[in-house]
Scaffold this motif. Structure first.
Motif, PDB file in Angstrom:
ATOM      1  N   THR A   1     -10.984  21.144  41.491  1.00 40.01           N
ATOM      2  CA  THR A   1     -10.475  21.976  42.584  1.00 40.01           C
ATOM      3  C   THR A   1      -9.782  23.209  42.016  1.00 40.01           C
ATOM      4  O   THR A   1      -9.673  23.362  40.795  1.00 40.01           O
ATOM      5  N   GLY A   2      -9.306  24.030  42.886  1.00 43.78           N
ATOM      6  CA  GLY A   2      -8.478  25.170  42.455  1.00 43.78           C
ATOM      7  C   GLY A   2      -7.014  24.880  42.714  1.00 43.78           C
ATOM      8  O   GLY A   2      -6.217  25.799  42.886  1.00 43.78           O
TER       9      GLY A   2
ATOM     10  N   GLY B   1      -2.774  26.817  46.153  1.00 37.77           N
ATOM     11  CA  GLY B   1      -4.049  26.615  45.448  1.00 37.77           C
ATOM     12  C   GLY B   1      -4.846  27.908  45.376  1.00 37.77           C
ATOM     13  O   GLY B   1      -4.448  28.931  45.933  1.00 37.77           O
ATOM     14  N   LYS B   2      -5.944  27.838  44.646  1.00 33.71           N
ATOM     15  CA  LYS B   2      -6.813  29.016  44.509  1.00 33.71           C
ATOM     16  C   LYS B   2      -8.198  28.703  45.084  1.00 33.71           C
ATOM     17  O   LYS B   2      -9.099  28.268  44.359  1.00 33.71           O
TER      18      LYS B   2
ATOM     19  N   CYS C   1     -12.479  27.264  43.749  1.00 31.54           N
ATOM     20  CA  CYS C   1     -12.541  25.839  44.073  1.00 31.54           C
ATOM     21  C   CYS C   1     -13.904  25.445  44.663  1.00 31.54           C
ATOM     22  O   CYS C   1     -14.291  25.952  45.717  1.00 31.54           O
TER      23      CYS C   1
ATOM     24  N   CYS D   1      -4.360  26.414  52.022  1.00 32.61           N
ATOM     25  CA  CYS D   1      -4.533  26.158  50.587  1.00 32.61           C
ATOM     26  C   CYS D   1      -3.625  27.096  49.796  1.00 32.61           C
ATOM     27  O   CYS D   1      -2.845  26.668  48.949  1.00 32.61           O
TER      28      CYS D   1
ATOM     29  N   ARG E   1      -1.609  22.646  52.188  1.00 36.54           N
ATOM     30  CA  ARG E   1      -2.757  21.749  52.155  1.00 36.54           C
ATOM     31  C   ARG E   1      -2.864  21.158  50.757  1.00 36.54           C
ATOM     32  O   ARG E   1      -2.928  21.879  49.766  1.00 36.54           O
ATOM     33  N   LEU E   2      -2.894  19.842  50.678  1.00 36.31           N
ATOM     34  CA  LEU E   2      -3.022  19.200  49.376  1.00 36.31           C
ATOM     35  C   LEU E   2      -4.484  18.872  49.103  1.00 36.31           C
ATOM     36  O   LEU E   2      -5.243  18.537  50.016  1.00 36.31           O
ATOM     37  N   CYS E   3      -4.857  18.962  47.827  1.00 38.58           N
ATOM     38  CA  CYS E   3      -6.277  18.802  47.480  1.00 38.58           C
ATOM     39  C   CYS E   3      -6.838  17.459  47.931  1.00 38.58           C
ATOM     40  O   CYS E   3      -7.968  17.382  48.403  1.00 38.58           O
TER      41      CYS E   3
ATOM     42  N   CYS F   1      -7.538  17.637  51.544  1.00 40.39           N
ATOM     43  CA  CYS F   1      -8.568  18.652  51.755  1.00 40.39           C
ATOM     44  C   CYS F   1      -9.951  18.082  51.425  1.00 40.39           C
ATOM     45  O   CYS F   1     -10.920  18.281  52.145  1.00 40.39           O
TER      46      CYS F   1
HETATM   47 FE1  SF4 Z   1      -9.582  23.496  46.917  1.00 41.35          FE
HETATM   48 FE2  SF4 Z   1      -8.694  22.386  49.124  1.00 41.35          FE
HETATM   49 FE3  SF4 Z   1      -7.331  22.118  46.861  1.00 41.35          FE
HETATM   50 FE4  SF4 Z   1      -7.406  24.444  48.082  1.00 41.35          FE
HETATM   51  S1  SF4 Z   1      -6.513  22.579  48.847  1.00 41.35           S
HETATM   52  S2  SF4 Z   1      -7.698  24.096  45.917  1.00 41.35           S
HETATM   53  S3  SF4 Z   1      -9.468  24.441  48.916  1.00 41.35           S
HETATM   54  S4  SF4 Z   1      -9.391  21.333  47.303  1.00 41.35           S
END
Ligand code: SF4
Ligand code: TRP
Length: 436
Positions: free
Chosen positions: A350-351, A364-365, A369, A393, A398-400, A403
């Motif tokens: 993931t990012g 996150g990125k 991702c 994100c 939002r946690l990976c 997600c």
């Molecule tokens: Fe990827 Fe979702 Fe994590 Fe953002 S929250 S880095 S979109 S998996």
């Protein structure tokens, strides 16, 4: 740099690709009812799309052409090309789909019989499940369509070994079937403009950029077989030139006939093989060229419009790096068990931040991702939903883990629905193939 259609190179720097290969940036503005791939800028380039756009705007006939080598699995990356083809069909195009069994044999040593089985049992039911229309569509096998093979042979007259090596990087040890297979793809793309298949008209080939060498070769060969060229003249007006070595007189006469409604001041020069149209302006060259394309078939030519192409971005592999047909862990196949597919999503890179705490703090990125790409290319049909994934994100809300769960859930319903449609399609698969 060289683009090789049969390797598993990856091409990430799209701006550089465009520059180096003369691919134009793609602008979807003005196209009606755009599907997500278009709205989200995932089509990064084109060659010659203007002619297709013009046909769409004027509701004139055009064709869209795609093909698949029946070798590995059909994955979400392949679905992108079909999504585009179906979109252009919905805008009025005649749709042609080649089963590239000759190429699969030449480049991957897959026997024709096996290719046929793969196509009938997997690829074609998949096409149907993805929404293959019933009208204005032809699916055919390269090995069974004589017009494609004839064109491959005949058009090959205008290329040579030096050019094939320069475009494809073939070594001297290449087998002859493989060396010849690009010409079969040229035959695929251009045969749709033969009279039996709808005649000369703009044709679009949506592809990944790995297929660009075939597009360049095809556009070259379409141009090499033109009977006329049209060029601006220094002293004003434009010149229509009869190409080749045949007697220019009948060609120039026919050209004049085709243009005399629109223009009045003509000078003909047999030694220059030219018809000068003194009262034509440079910006009228495309219109003049279209008028000449129209008469070429009646003069012994083909009248091929140079085929246009669009290039989509590639999805990344789920494990980071490139998505590859031969590495199942990197992609989601349209035909894999739902549970497997969900497991791959849950295991994807993931990012996201290294720890939950860091993720919450820095966000996150999505731009790096592969899970986000799943949403962007396939799972989020609604732009507002995609925006929301992106925003939450970045903000770290939002946690990976969550997600991915959400993505896996969306994928589950897509694949289940797809499987049902595919089962229902099994009976139709053989019937939709044209046996020529
Ligand atoms: Fe990827 Fe979702 Fe994590 Fe953002 S929250 S880095 S979109 S998996
Ligand atoms: N070469 C393409 C591939 O590897 C398949 C193909 C054959 C094709 N003929 C075509 C694609 C015509 C577009 C248009 O998948």
């Amino acid at each position: 740099m060289r683009i090789d259609p049969w390797s598993s190179q990856s091409y990430a720097d799209y701006a550089r690709l465009r520059e180096e290969f003369g691919i134009e940036p793609f602008d979807a503005t003005g196209l009606p009812d755009q599907p997500p791939l278009f709205r989200r800028g995932l089509i990064f380039g084109h060659r010659g799309f203007g002619a297709v756009r013009r046909a769409i705007e004027r509701r004139e006939r055009f064709a869209v052409m795609s093909g698949l080598m029946p070798s590995g699995p059909m994955h979400l990356g392949h679905k992108m090309v079909l999504d585009q083809s179906l979109y252009f069909h919905s805008l009025g195009a005649d749709l042609f789909l080649a089963v590239a069994d000759i190429e699969a044999y030449a480049a991957r040593n897959i026997p024709l019989e096996k290719a046929r089985r793969l196509a009938e049992e997997i690829y074609i039911p998949n096409y149907i499940a993805l929404g293959l229309p019933e009208e204005r569509v032809q699916i055919y096998f390269q090995s069974r369509r004589q017009a494609v093979k004839d064109l491959a042979y005949l058009l090959g007259r205008r290329t040579n070994l030096t050019e094939m090596k320069a475009i494809y990087g073939f070594e001297d040890s290449v087998n002859m079937a493989h060396l010849f297979s690009p010409l079969v793809q040229v035959g695929d793309i251009l045969h749709v403009q033969l009279p039996d298949y709808g005649g000369p008209r703009p044709t679009l080939v949506p592809v990944g950029v790995d297929q660009d060498p075939h597009i360049r070769l095809t556009r070259d060969l379409a141009g090499a077989h033109r009977l006329f060229s049209v060029e601006p003249q220094k002293e004003g007006g434009i010149g229509v030139f009869a190409r080749g070595e045949e007697d220019p007189a009948p060609l120039l006469k026919a050209a004049k006939n085709a243009l005399k409604d629109r223009y009045g001041r003509f000078d003909e020069s047999i030694p220059y093989r030219a018809l000068f149209v003194r009262d034509a302006k440079n910006d009228e060259i495309p219109g003049i060229d279209r008028a000449l394309l129209k008469i070429e078939p009646s003069l012994g030519g083909y009248g091929f419009h140079p085929p246009a192409s669009t290039y989509h971005r590639f999805m990344s592999g789920l494990t980071g790096g490139k998505m590859s047909s031969s590495k199942p862990e990197t992609h989601i196949s349209l035909n894999e068990p739902v549970k497997e597919a969900m497991k791959k999503v849950m295991g994807a890179v993931t990012g996201g931040g290294a720890t939950v705490e860091e993720h919450r703090r820095l966000g996150g990125k999505p731009e790096v991702c592969p899970v986000y790409e799943l949403y962007m290319y396939h799972l989020a049909s609604d732009d507002a939903d995609l925006q929301e994934v992106n925003r939450t994100c970045r903000s770290g809300e939002r946690l990976c883990g969550n997600c991915k769960k959400e993505a896996a859930g969306l994928l589950e319903s897509f694949l289940k629905d797809f499987e049902e449609k595919r089962k229902a399609a099994a009976d139709r698969a053989k019937a939709v193939v044209r046996d020529d």
